[in-house]
Design an enzyme around this catalytic site. Structure first.
Site, PDB file in Angstrom:
ATOM      1  N   PHE A 182      -4.375   3.538   1.591  1.00  0.00           N
ATOM      2  CA  PHE A 182      -4.653   2.260   0.934  1.00  0.00           C
ATOM      3  C   PHE A 182      -3.439   1.364   1.147  1.00  0.00           C
ATOM      4  O   PHE A 182      -2.328   1.693   0.742  1.00  0.00           O
ATOM      5  CB  PHE A 182      -4.916   2.433  -0.567  1.00  0.00           C
ATOM      6  N   ASP A 267       4.939   2.418   3.858  1.00  0.00           N
ATOM      7  CA  ASP A 267       4.399   1.597   2.780  1.00  0.00           C
ATOM      8  C   ASP A 267       4.853   2.213   1.459  1.00  0.00           C
ATOM      9  O   ASP A 267       4.318   3.224   1.009  1.00  0.00           O
ATOM     10  CB  ASP A 267       2.874   1.549   2.876  1.00  0.00           C
ATOM     11  N   LYS A 296       4.629  -4.529  -6.010  1.00  0.00           N
ATOM     12  CA  LYS A 296       4.349  -3.961  -7.331  1.00  0.00           C
ATOM     13  C   LYS A 296       5.537  -4.015  -8.309  1.00  0.00           C
ATOM     14  O   LYS A 296       5.784  -5.042  -8.921  1.00  0.00           O
ATOM     15  CB  LYS A 296       3.868  -2.519  -7.172  1.00  0.00           C
TER      16      LYS A 296
HETATM   17  C1  LIG Z   1       0.409   1.764  -1.095  1.00  0.00           C
HETATM   18  C2  LIG Z   1      -0.119   0.397  -1.352  1.00  0.00           C
HETATM   19  N1  LIG Z   1      -0.013  -0.552  -0.416  1.00  0.00           N
HETATM   20  C3  LIG Z   1      -0.471  -1.798  -0.620  1.00  0.00           C
HETATM   21  C4  LIG Z   1      -1.083  -2.148  -1.786  1.00  0.00           C
HETATM   22  C5  LIG Z   1      -1.600  -3.554  -1.980  1.00  0.00           C
HETATM   23  O1  LIG Z   1      -0.823  -4.226  -2.919  1.00  0.00           O
HETATM   24  P1  LIG Z   1      -1.412  -5.537  -3.660  1.00  0.00           P
HETATM   25  O2  LIG Z   1      -2.474  -5.059  -4.587  1.00  0.00           O
HETATM   26  O3  LIG Z   1      -0.217  -6.128  -4.361  1.00  0.00           O
HETATM   27  O4  LIG Z   1      -1.936  -6.428  -2.607  1.00  0.00           O
HETATM   28  C6  LIG Z   1      -1.235  -1.194  -2.796  1.00  0.00           C
HETATM   29  C7  LIG Z   1      -1.920  -1.546  -4.059  1.00  0.00           C
HETATM   30  O5  LIG Z   1      -2.372  -0.724  -4.811  1.00  0.00           O
HETATM   31  C8  LIG Z   1      -0.747   0.111  -2.581  1.00  0.00           C
HETATM   32  O6  LIG Z   1      -0.863   1.062  -3.504  1.00  0.00           O
END
Ligand SMILES: Cc1ncc(COP(=O)(O)O)c(C=O)c1O
Length: 494
Positions: A182, A267, A296
């Protein structure tokens, strides 16, 4: 001379203008025309769910009402939430991981007030921001092998930026990502989503994105071997499953990326900032990616922010001439409130030793939950690092439980977990949810400032609810029958 708060100066200025301009006077900041937000909230609070149903996502309201989560939270403090009756809840979602330092932290609040009271120029655009420079300097100290920061407004924007930077730096089109990954829900990030549910109906997606199994180096090598892949994106611990990278996977992936000229992108949007008991999760695995993505928790939960931390040659390839100084960016990126929130968050994390707290209490909870796997046949595995922990449930062996489990799972895969999360919420005031679609992992992602007393609360509550779920017949399975019926009705559109 007494230091006069900026707000007081503003009120005085208004009073002077009032005297000078007679009829045309601007309204006094404290009098007629004042925007009374507290009054508005108090007056309209009873309409919260109706307003949302009418003007926003009705389906979300229906979900909350169906599972009994419509308690109308009124306030938040640290790791706790308080509902309309004043009941206290322990929040194990932390706003999908944004409240690493807890809600409404006084240091964060003061920093934001300071920005507003200081009349800073903010977003001049044809100037550069001091606060952005300071936050970049501070963040990059945690990744000494990286040199440059690019700021944006969310996790998915950080991913989009990283895709563009990787393509630009390598001149290659392809992206490789892992199953169950994700990375966000905008088009580039969605194209790297390892869960088809999120993609369904939104195609066509970005071409050139290849999925490989997580923790499979042979498959990764096969995907990289044609040398047309710009970047490999990976979460050190996958958010949707709490699957942890194998001991040697990330090191192997890094070596393969170097061998085939692909950029290695971690990520850390969910795993970063102390979540896993180290500042970045990559520290557990001894790797030095070419790009590290954060968002986050850097926001302190209150002002959205994202960042890509990267090696200088990648950055320089994108911003390589004066006429390309704004070739990628976003209007609100680097705004003062976001930068101040980031700085205050890092300050709190260090001052309160939150990384160390996450490591210690994470070990404690993992050890307690590990014992569940021996005692409860429905608990299949427990995994995680620091305060990112998943409890995975699975099909039981005993006949009486098997029948009940199948009843639920044939209606909707993953439904069983609601039999754990709903009683945790209703009976034990713990807010927690499943990690992802169609899986059986209940994920704990609390604020990093939780205490031993909170862990006592968590352990007692999970133990009781999981024990109850092994009683057939029992209250939990009565709830199960109702849920199966509701899910059947929802599926048939009734
Ligand atoms: C690992 C990871 N990458 C990217 C994102 C996307 O972040 P955002 O919701 O701020 O766009 C999330 C969101 O849950 C995430 O857990």
């Amino acid at each position: 001379m007494r230091h006069m708060p900026v707000t007081e100066i503003a009120v005085q200025k208004l009073a002077i203008t009032e005297k000078n301009t007679g009829e045309d006077r601007p309204r006094d900041a404290r009098g007629e025309g004042r925007f009374d937000l507290s009054g508005l909230i108090a007056a309209r609070e009873p309409e919260r769910y109706d307003l949302f149903t009418t003007h926003l996502n009705e389906m979300m309201v229906r979900v909350l009402q169906t599972i009994g989560y419509d308690v109308g939270f009124r306030s938040g403090h640290g790791q706790y939430l308080f509902d309309r009756k004043g009941d206290r809840y322990l929040d194990l979602l932390s706003g999908w991981g944004v409240f690493g330092i807890g809600r409404n932290h006084p240091v964060l609040r003061d920093a934001l007030k300071t920005v507003l009271d200081a009349d800073l120029p903010n977003l001049v655009q044809m100037d550069v921001s001091l606060l952005a420079g300071l936050l970049a300097e501070r963040l990059l100290k945690y990744v000494p092998f990286l040199d440059k920061a690019f700021f944006c407004n969310s996790g998915t924007e950080a991913v989009e930026a990283a895709i563009k930077f990787a393509r630009s730096a390598t001149g290659r089109p392809g992206i490789v990502y892992c199953d169950h990954a994700f990375h966000g829900l905008s088009y580039g990030a969605l194209s790297m989503n390892g869960d088809p549910t999120f993609k369904d109906g939104f195609g066509p997606l970005l071409p050139g994105c290849t999925e490989v199994p997580f923790n499979d180096l042979a498959a990764l090598e096969k995907a990289l071997a044609k040398r047309d892949i710009a970047a490999f994106f990976v979460e050190p611990i996958q958010g949707k499953t709490v699957e942890i990278a194998d001991e040697m996977y990330l090191r192997g992936a890094q070596a393969l990326c170097r061998k085939y000229g692909t950029l290695f992108v971690a990520d850390e949007i969910q795993t970063g900032l102390g979540r896993t008991g180290t500042f970045f999760a990559i520290e557990h695995f001894g790797v030095e990616p070419d790009m590290v993505l954060v968002a986050k928790a850097l926001s302190g939960g209150h002002v959205p922010v994202g960042a890509v931390l990267m090696r200088r040659p990648i950055f320089d390839k994108v911003f390589n001439r004066m006429d390309r100084a704004v070739v990628h960016g976003s209007t609100f990126a680097k705004n003062d409130l976001a930068m101040a929130a980031g700085l205050a968050t890092l300050q709190v994390m260090e001052q309160e030793r939150l990384v160390q707290n996450a490591a210690r209490l994470g070990d404690r909870l993992l050890a307690s939950f590990q014992r569940f796997t021996e005692r409860y046949e429905l608990v299949k595995s427990v995994r995680g690092k620091g305060l990112m922990i998943g409890i995975e449930f699975g099909a039981p062996r005993s006949l009486k439980l098997k029948a009940s489990w199948s009843l639920l799972e044939t209606v909707k895969s993953g439904l069983f977990c609601q039999l754990i999360t709903i009683p945790l919420f209703k009976d034990h005031k713990i807010l927690v949810q499943v990690a992802g679609n169609n899986n059986h992992v209940v994920k704990l992602l609390p604020a990093l400032n939780i205490t031993d007393a909170d862990c006592d609360w968590i352990e007692r509550a999970f133990d009781k609810v999981i024990a109850d779920s092994h009683q057939v017949p029992g209250a939990v399975w009565t709830l199960g029958k109702t849920m199966a019926e509701n899910a059947r009705k929802a599926a048939s559109g009734r």
